[in-house]
Design a protein around this motif. Structure first.
Motif, mmCIF file in Angstrom:
data_model
loop_
_atom_site.group_PDB
_atom_site.id
_atom_site.type_symbol
_atom_site.label_atom_id
_atom_site.label_comp_id
_atom_site.label_asym_id
_atom_site.label_seq_id
_atom_site.Cartn_x
_atom_site.Cartn_y
_atom_site.Cartn_z
ATOM 1 N N UNK A 93 85.917 80.815 5.826
ATOM 2 C CA UNK A 93 86.589 82.113 5.828
ATOM 3 C C UNK A 93 87.844 82.009 6.698
ATOM 4 N N UNK A 94 88.801 82.878 6.451
ATOM 5 C CA UNK A 94 90.041 82.882 7.233
ATOM 6 C C UNK A 94 89.721 83.028 8.717
ATOM 7 N N UNK A 95 90.340 82.184 9.540
ATOM 8 C CA UNK A 95 90.158 82.245 10.983
ATOM 9 C C UNK A 95 88.892 81.598 11.501
ATOM 10 N N UNK A 96 88.029 81.118 10.635
ATOM 11 C CA UNK A 96 86.767 80.495 11.031
ATOM 12 C C UNK A 96 86.969 79.040 11.432
ATOM 13 N N UNK A 97 86.131 78.561 12.356
ATOM 14 C CA UNK A 97 86.115 77.155 12.766
ATOM 15 C C UNK A 97 84.781 76.537 12.376
ATOM 16 N N UNK A 98 84.839 75.350 11.797
ATOM 17 C CA UNK A 98 83.637 74.587 11.452
ATOM 18 C C UNK A 98 83.776 73.205 12.070
ATOM 19 N N UNK A 99 82.709 72.735 12.716
ATOM 20 C CA UNK A 99 82.723 71.426 13.378
ATOM 21 C C UNK A 99 81.692 70.500 12.733
ATOM 22 N N UNK A 100 82.106 69.238 12.534
ATOM 23 C CA UNK A 100 81.246 68.227 11.930
ATOM 24 C C UNK A 100 81.387 66.928 12.695
ATOM 25 N N UNK A 101 80.376 66.068 12.556
ATOM 26 C CA UNK A 101 80.458 64.736 13.141
ATOM 27 C C UNK A 101 80.071 63.685 12.114
ATOM 28 N N UNK A 102 80.736 62.565 12.234
ATOM 29 C CA UNK A 102 80.410 61.397 11.424
ATOM 30 C C UNK A 102 79.529 60.510 12.288
ATOM 31 N N UNK A 103 78.330 60.244 11.806
ATOM 32 C CA UNK A 103 77.366 59.425 12.539
ATOM 33 C C UNK A 103 77.085 58.159 11.741
ATOM 34 N N UNK A 104 76.642 57.132 12.443
ATOM 35 C CA UNK A 104 76.180 55.917 11.764
ATOM 36 C C UNK A 104 74.800 55.583 12.314
ATOM 37 N N UNK A 105 73.896 55.283 11.392
ATOM 38 C CA UNK A 105 72.512 55.030 11.770
ATOM 39 C C UNK A 105 72.032 53.734 11.141
ATOM 40 N N UNK A 106 71.069 53.125 11.791
ATOM 41 C CA UNK A 106 70.529 51.853 11.309
ATOM 42 C C UNK A 106 70.006 51.963 9.882
ATOM 43 N N UNK A 107 69.175 52.946 9.627
ATOM 44 C CA UNK A 107 68.490 53.059 8.335
ATOM 45 C C UNK A 107 69.377 53.655 7.245
ATOM 46 N N UNK A 108 70.120 54.709 7.570
ATOM 47 C CA UNK A 108 70.840 55.449 6.528
ATOM 48 C C UNK A 108 72.313 55.173 6.424
ATOM 49 N N UNK A 109 72.885 54.379 7.318
ATOM 50 C CA UNK A 109 74.320 54.129 7.289
ATOM 51 C C UNK A 109 75.093 55.325 7.799
ATOM 52 N N UNK A 110 76.237 55.599 7.193
ATOM 53 C CA UNK A 110 77.084 56.713 7.633
ATOM 54 C C UNK A 110 76.645 58.028 7.019
ATOM 55 N N UNK A 111 76.864 59.105 7.773
ATOM 56 C CA UNK A 111 76.590 60.452 7.280
ATOM 57 C C UNK A 111 77.564 61.404 7.957
ATOM 58 N N UNK A 112 77.788 62.538 7.334
ATOM 59 C CA UNK A 112 78.573 63.609 7.953
ATOM 60 C C UNK A 112 77.658 64.813 8.055
ATOM 61 N N UNK A 113 77.640 65.410 9.260
ATOM 62 C CA UNK A 113 76.697 66.494 9.539
ATOM 63 C C UNK A 113 77.376 67.604 10.329
ATOM 64 N N UNK A 114 76.856 68.824 10.215
ATOM 65 C CA UNK A 114 77.355 69.881 11.103
ATOM 66 C C UNK A 114 77.150 69.466 12.552
ATOM 67 N N UNK A 115 78.124 69.767 13.386
ATOM 68 C CA UNK A 115 78.061 69.413 14.803
ATOM 69 C C UNK A 115 77.553 70.630 15.571
ATOM 70 N N UNK A 116 76.310 70.552 15.945
ATOM 71 C CA UNK A 116 75.690 71.651 16.670
ATOM 72 C C UNK A 116 75.596 71.277 18.145
ATOM 73 N N UNK A 117 76.145 72.126 19.009
ATOM 74 C CA UNK A 117 76.146 71.807 20.440
ATOM 75 C C UNK A 117 74.773 71.687 21.050
#
Length: 141
Positions: A117-141
């Motif tokens: 939505x206009x003015x909204x901020x969304x945060x994500x992180x790119x993680x790498x894991x042994x079993x699943x490789x790379x993923x992109x996920x919501x970044x929750x504090x």
């Protein structure tokens, strides 16, 4: 002694998973690797993507996709901000096809839907894991 030997392989494997960088370690993606959605315009939302620090894929860039368009080439411990129009967006990551080494030859394709939505901020992180490789996920504090 035996318990240490039994735990050592597990500790080594855990060392390959990525971890969230301390705020002081995070660097902005340089301008020459920010390729789209950089114009700040009224009525847009923001998508912020951080890449974790880790050994797996550490020497490679990952392409960040917004609506299946390469928006940035992000390295380990870097952050990129994208100013996107409101609505349903497709956020994803893929192998960096601009990289002529083996990094660019691999197969990586992960996507998720983001309602912005206009003015909204969304945060994500790119993680790498042994079993699943790379993923992109919501970044929750």
């Amino acid at each position: 002694m035996r318990s240490i030997l039994a735990l050592l392989p597990l500790l080594l494997l855990a060392g390959c998973s990525s971890y969230r960088a301390d705020p002081g370690q995070v660097k902005a993606v340089p301008d020459d690797r920010l390729l789209a959605y950089q114009q700040v315009e009224e009525g847009r939302g923001r998508i912020v993507v951080n890449r974790d620090i880790g050994f797996l894929g550490g020497g490679c860039y990952v392409a960040v996709l917004v609506d299946r368009e390469v928006a940035a080439r992000i390295g380990v411990g870097e952050v990129a901000t994208f100013h996107v129009p409101p609505g349903a967006r497709v956020l994803g990551i893929s192998a960096d096809k601009q990289d002529e080494t083996l990094c660019g030859k691999g197969f990586l394709w992960r996507e998720l839907a983001v309602q912005v939505a206009a003015g909204e901020n969304h945060r994500f992180r790119i993680v790498s894991e042994n079993q699943g490789g790379f993923a992109i996920r919501p970044d929750e504090p």
